[in-house]
Each structure stands twice: as C-alpha cells, then as structure tokens.
Design an enzyme around this catalytic site. Structure first.
Site, mmCIF file in Angstrom:
data_model
loop_
_atom_site.group_PDB
_atom_site.id
_atom_site.type_symbol
_atom_site.label_atom_id
_atom_site.label_comp_id
_atom_site.label_asym_id
_atom_site.label_seq_id
_atom_site.Cartn_x
_atom_site.Cartn_y
_atom_site.Cartn_z
ATOM 1 N N MET A 97 0.712 -1.034 0.015
ATOM 2 C CA MET A 97 0.096 0.149 -0.022
ATOM 3 C C MET A 97 0.940 1.362 -0.062
ATOM 4 O O MET A 97 0.844 2.029 0.889
ATOM 5 C CB MET A 97 -0.846 -0.010 1.181
ATOM 6 C CG MET A 97 -2.182 -1.090 1.073
ATOM 7 S SD MET A 97 -3.305 -0.494 -0.110
ATOM 8 C CE MET A 97 -3.288 -2.158 -1.381
ATOM 9 N N HIS A 98 1.611 1.460 -1.013
ATOM 10 C CA HIS A 98 2.626 2.605 -1.275
ATOM 11 C C HIS A 98 1.780 3.922 -1.005
ATOM 12 O O HIS A 98 2.172 4.608 -0.363
ATOM 13 C CB HIS A 98 3.307 2.672 -2.628
ATOM 14 C CG HIS A 98 3.586 1.237 -3.067
ATOM 15 N ND1 HIS A 98 4.870 0.771 -2.777
ATOM 16 C CD2 HIS A 98 3.057 0.475 -4.007
ATOM 17 C CE1 HIS A 98 5.262 -0.436 -3.476
ATOM 18 N NE2 HIS A 98 4.249 -0.704 -4.210
ATOM 19 N N ASP A 99 0.882 4.015 -1.794
ATOM 20 C CA ASP A 99 0.212 5.574 -1.759
ATOM 21 C C ASP A 99 -0.653 5.753 -0.757
ATOM 22 O O ASP A 99 -0.655 7.165 -0.389
ATOM 23 C CB ASP A 99 -0.675 5.467 -3.083
ATOM 24 C CG ASP A 99 -0.002 5.227 -4.495
ATOM 25 O OD1 ASP A 99 1.385 5.386 -4.228
ATOM 26 O OD2 ASP A 99 -0.158 4.975 -5.478
#
Length: 356
Positions: free
Chosen positions: A266-268
């Site tokens: 869940m980078h963003d």
C-alpha cells in the site's frame, strides 16, 4: 484543522485507497485531483477518479487531466499490476461528473498561487504534471507548504528494473526536474519522499480487508484467498467495501503471482497518511538526484546521505515507520467513512474496535 491538499495520482489500486483515505480524513480538504498517466493512460485515470468521487457522493472536487505522455519518452502503463482499467477487478459505475477545463499543470499553479504557504502537494504517480507546472511557475517550491512524493528506491531493490521504482521509471526527466527545483525550497519545505525502502513494508493482507468490512458494518464478512477465481466478485453490502475488495484482490493476485505472498503493498495510502500526519514517519535528509544517462541504471534515484556532492539536502526521505499504526488508522478512517456514507448497508454484527 483541515489541511488543504492537491493530489496528483495515476489511479491505480493503491491510489484508489489513498483517495478514499483522504476523503475519509476529517483533517483533509482535497482542493483538486490531477490525473497523471502512469498505471493506466491519463484519460482512464481521470475516469477512475471521477468514478470514486461519484461512488461516495463526494463534494464537488475538481479533477484535471494531465499530460498524456512523459516529457521525453513513450508512456509505459502497467495494467498487469492494476487491471485493464486500473482498479483491479472492481467494476465502478460510469461517472456523471466531468473533467475540468484546465490542465493538471495549470491547476497546480493556480491553487498554489491562490493559497501560498498553505497547500500540501501529494504525488503518488509519475511527476510529469508537477514538472510541467514548474515550467509555468518556478516558485512552486516556495509556494507549497510541503510536498510528499511516493517514488524512488534508495537502499532497496527497484520494482521495475533492478535499481528503479515505477513512478520514477515512467518519467525520469520529470522526476529530475522536480528534485532539482526543490533544491531551492527552505529546509522546512523539503519534499518528504516515501520510497520503496519503506512502502514495501506496508503490506495489506486479507485480514486487513475483513477488519475493514467489519468496521464499516458491511456484510457478509468475506475472506479473499488465492483460490478465488478471477471472475469472482465481492457480495459486500457496502459499495465502498465491495469495490475496494474487488480492486485489492487483483493486487493480491499480482503479488502472489510473483511469489511475494498473498498481499499488496500500500505505497500510496501510506504517502497520503504521511502528508496529513508526518509523525507516522521518521525521516532523514539527503540530496536526491535522478540518473538519466546510465545504460543499466537510468531512472535510478540516488541519495547523497553524507554530503559528498557538496550540495544541500533537497529531500527528507522516510527511513522508518510503524505499519500496524498506519493500518489501524486506515481501517478506522475508511471503515467509519464507508459506514457513514452507506448506513443502510450496515449489518447486525459487532463493530470491531480499532485504535485511531
């Protein structure tokens, strides 16, 4: 106090969660959404943004279309990672909202000029739009309150080539323009960079989705597994939970297919959370540049941690965080938001307590 923020995204499964996180956050006011070509073409990104806003009946938020191509190279998209429309298996209704008449770059400039020293910038895709905005208004590094970038890889392997990360890879010339320009920013306005070093520790797993559904009061509580066929679709009563489940399951399948585990990075959403609350991250200043000429290393982000170049730091790179704290906050905010937006979809089961 609500923080005014401009969001530049290439939506994208994890970009979708970032948008929902900001919409669900009482301390955020989205001033505009810029659609960047990256995970899918810019036009599809804009449609995805409008569709999510329609789904949750969000206030009237401007969605501006960005450049269709990177500054100097052909566009590369990644439907294999995010699905043919960029939202995994989710099938969002066609939006009724319309794209803005002004370009994404012009929206960056106009909003920064209208709110000097007040506007947060969040970039979770390639930096094309921001680079074009800097050509119009070179003072952006001093006009923005702070910029948060999801991109780059430093003491970590790349996820696109052995040395570089996707967002930088798509438009390395734009990334270099941005990092060079923000060398002029005062220390308290240096960009915060959420690179793969940290964002690949933000691992969403099926248990997070079940907790999210429980928090939202959605029913039935579903558990996705690698055995679920591509044609399967969530039956969750809450539309937000239903579409998030279908979107994220595609992302799980992608990571599983590369032997990374049945999980999704869940980078963003993590970058969105850091933009609103920097205490979620520990940072270290460095001078960042982007390699443009290397035969094997083009688009690599290089950090000078020790000042060997003799140039002042132009970024604060995130070097530590607490993933559990982040996921507790994401589940609480999006879960409560989904419950409030669709109260008729709440079941009889007990609300799962989360820390905020």
């Amino acid at each position: 106090m609500r923080q005014r923020i401009i969001v530049d995204v290439d939506t994208g499964v994890d970009d979708s969660l970032a948008l929902l996180y900001l919409l669900a956050s009482p301390d955020a006011e989205i001033a505009g959404i810029a659609a960047t070509a990256g995970n899918v073409p810019a036009g599809q990104v804009a449609i995805n943004n409008l569709a999510w806003l329609d789904l949750v009946d969000a206030p009237d938020i401007e969605v501006a279309l960005g450049a269709t191509d990177p500054l100097k190279i052909p566009l590369r998209t990644t439907e294999d990672t995010h699905g043919p429309q960029g939202v995994g298996y989710a099938e969002l209704p066609a939006p009724a909202r319309r794209i803005s008449d002004r370009s994404a770059a012009q929206m960056w400039v106009d909003l920064a000029r209208a709110h000097p020293g007040d506007l947060l910038g969040l970039c979770t895709g390639p930096l094309t739009n921001l680079a074009l905005a800097l050509r119009i208004e070179p003072e952006l590094p001093r006009l923005l309150r702070r910029l948060v970038i999801m991109g780059g890889a430093f003491n970590h392997p790349g996820n696109t080539t052995p040395t570089n990360e996707w967002n930088i890879h798509v438009d390395p010339e734009a990334a270099k323009i941005v990092f060079d320009a923000f060398s002029a920013a005062p220390a308290h306005r240096r960009p915060v960079v959420c690179a793969l070093d940290i964002t690949e520790t933000i691992e969403m797993r099926p248990a997070h989705l079940t907790r999210l559904a429980s928090r939202a009061g959605s029913f039935p509580i579903e558990t996705v597994t690698p055995a679920d066929p591509p044609a399967a679709r969530s039956a969750a009563s809450n539309p937000i939970i239903r579409h998030v489940t279908d979107a994220v399951r595609f992302y799980f399948d992608f990571h599983h297919g590369y032997d990374l585990g049945y999980l999704a990075h869940m980078h963003d959403p993590f970058a969105a959370a850091v933009a609103l609350d920097p205490t979620l991250a520990r940072t270290r200043p460095a001078t960042v540049d982007v390699e443009l000429a290397g035969t094997l290393t083009r688009a690599t982000t290089v950090a000078d941690w020790a000042g060997m170049w003799g140039r002042p730091p132009n970024a604060d790179i995130v070097v530590a965080t607490d993933p559990d704290r982040f996921f507790d906050r994401l589940i609480t905010r999006i879960g409560d938001y989904a419950r409030a937006r669709f109260p008729a979809a709440v079941g009889e089961h007990t609300l799962t307590a989360e820390s905020g």
